[in-house]
Design an enzyme around this catalytic site. Sequence first.
Site, mmCIF file in Angstrom:
data_model
loop_
_atom_site.group_PDB
_atom_site.id
_atom_site.type_symbol
_atom_site.label_atom_id
_atom_site.label_comp_id
_atom_site.label_asym_id
_atom_site.label_seq_id
_atom_site.Cartn_x
_atom_site.Cartn_y
_atom_site.Cartn_z
ATOM 1 N N GLY A 130 56.233 -5.395 14.671
ATOM 2 C CA GLY A 130 56.128 -4.446 13.547
ATOM 3 C C GLY A 130 55.266 -3.260 13.941
ATOM 4 C CG ASN A 131 55.603 0.262 12.424
ATOM 5 O OD1 ASN A 131 55.116 0.627 11.356
ATOM 6 N ND2 ASN A 131 56.919 0.153 12.613
ATOM 7 C CG HIS A 132 49.300 0.090 13.053
ATOM 8 N ND1 HIS A 132 48.644 -1.109 12.943
ATOM 9 C CD2 HIS A 132 49.291 0.409 14.369
ATOM 10 C CE1 HIS A 132 48.255 -1.504 14.149
ATOM 11 N NE2 HIS A 132 48.648 -0.602 15.025
#
Length: 398
Positions: A206-208
């Site tokens: 995933g990412n932020h």
Amino acid sequence: MKGKRILLGISGGIAAYKCCALVRLMVKAGAHVQVVLTPDAAEFVSPLTLSVLSKNRVLSAFSTQDGQWNNHVDLALQSDLLIIAPATANTLGKMANGLCDNLLLATYLSAKCSVMFAPAMDLDMHEHPSVKQNIKQLISYGNHLIPAESGELASGLVGAGRMAEPETIMQHIVNYFDGDKKLKGKQVLVTAGPTYEAIDPVRFIGNHSTGKMGLAIATAFAAQGAEVILICGPGVQQLSNNSNINRIDVIAASEMHQVCVHHFKKADITIMAAAVADYKPAQAATQKIKKKGENLIIDLLKNPDILQDLGTKKTAKQLLIGFALETQNELEHAKDKLKRKNLDAIILNSLNDKGAGFGGDTNKVTFIFKSKKNKALPLMSKQMVAETLVVEVVKLME
Ligand code: PMT
């Protein structure tokens, strides 16, 4: 703004003096301004000054000295916009909790028009969890926050809590009225947040992204009458009920792709603020992967580029706008994406700019248009970026 009826509610803080300039700006723009003061506000700014500048009577009590009722219901119902500036901690607390011990609060509770509020207080008060909670509560009721700014405060302390400058408040008002009705009946598709690509039942890539930028965009378009389909990746906070926003939650890029393609056909305007994972595990394990050996190699497969796919399907009547999140050669990469994905505009944000990109409530962006025109904005709230985007989209449609 010409002919708009604006109710300016001033509560008792030192920033009240800035309202003289704000009243002048509004009157100059052709608005009809009615000022309502809380009893304490009159200690900070003279009713006479405000009356001269607004060319109108200033109200502060439920009745006049000769016993006539200042009808708060009429005041509220006849206005196009109510602005409460400065909104002190006391007034914010009362607004958030339905208290009503002065004319301004009674007017606020009766208001059917949009309400903007510009908090102003010392930095520790502004940071207090109860004040933060009250601000959150007011936003959840659909009120529009004009965030406090950082700088030197009346106490001599330096930090966040200064009321936004009159010019900034004016920009919020102009943005609000500029889009007025122009987006009614328009279908807008917005994506927000990350995508999660499953590695196994407990892990993902995933990412932020938090979805704050996308949520701000959806809210700003809905506020101007557009019907918004908001496609959110996982973990994006819930919005308060807004009948103009239809939210669809997805997890992975492939799912977001499918839903976007389905809704794109009907969309007049599409804004892709989601941070979509470019790759996914070739195969998601059906059971939790057990720890073995020193290395674990996961084969990754390219995900569909949703925006690029929509770019191939776009008709001449549709507007397609993407974001570019860059860390180097920012302009060059953003312009390349604009062209490659067949966009009308791309909004560049760079992780090299403090306060820009993931997570926070601010962003620093440059709009890059197909026409080769650029518009670089200073650091501002994501809400303000979203409202400026609405204004630019309206111009593009014209
Ligand atoms: O959510 P926040 O915490 O508020 O943070 C906001 C943000 C930083 C996520 C937002 O401002 C932003 O920049 N979003 C786009 C992030 C991104 O994925 O940028 P990109 O340069 O990798 O992608 C370019 C464009 O293509 C984007 O519009 C993206 O939605 C789209 N894309 C990318 C990859 C892919 N497989 N499909 C896509 O549609």
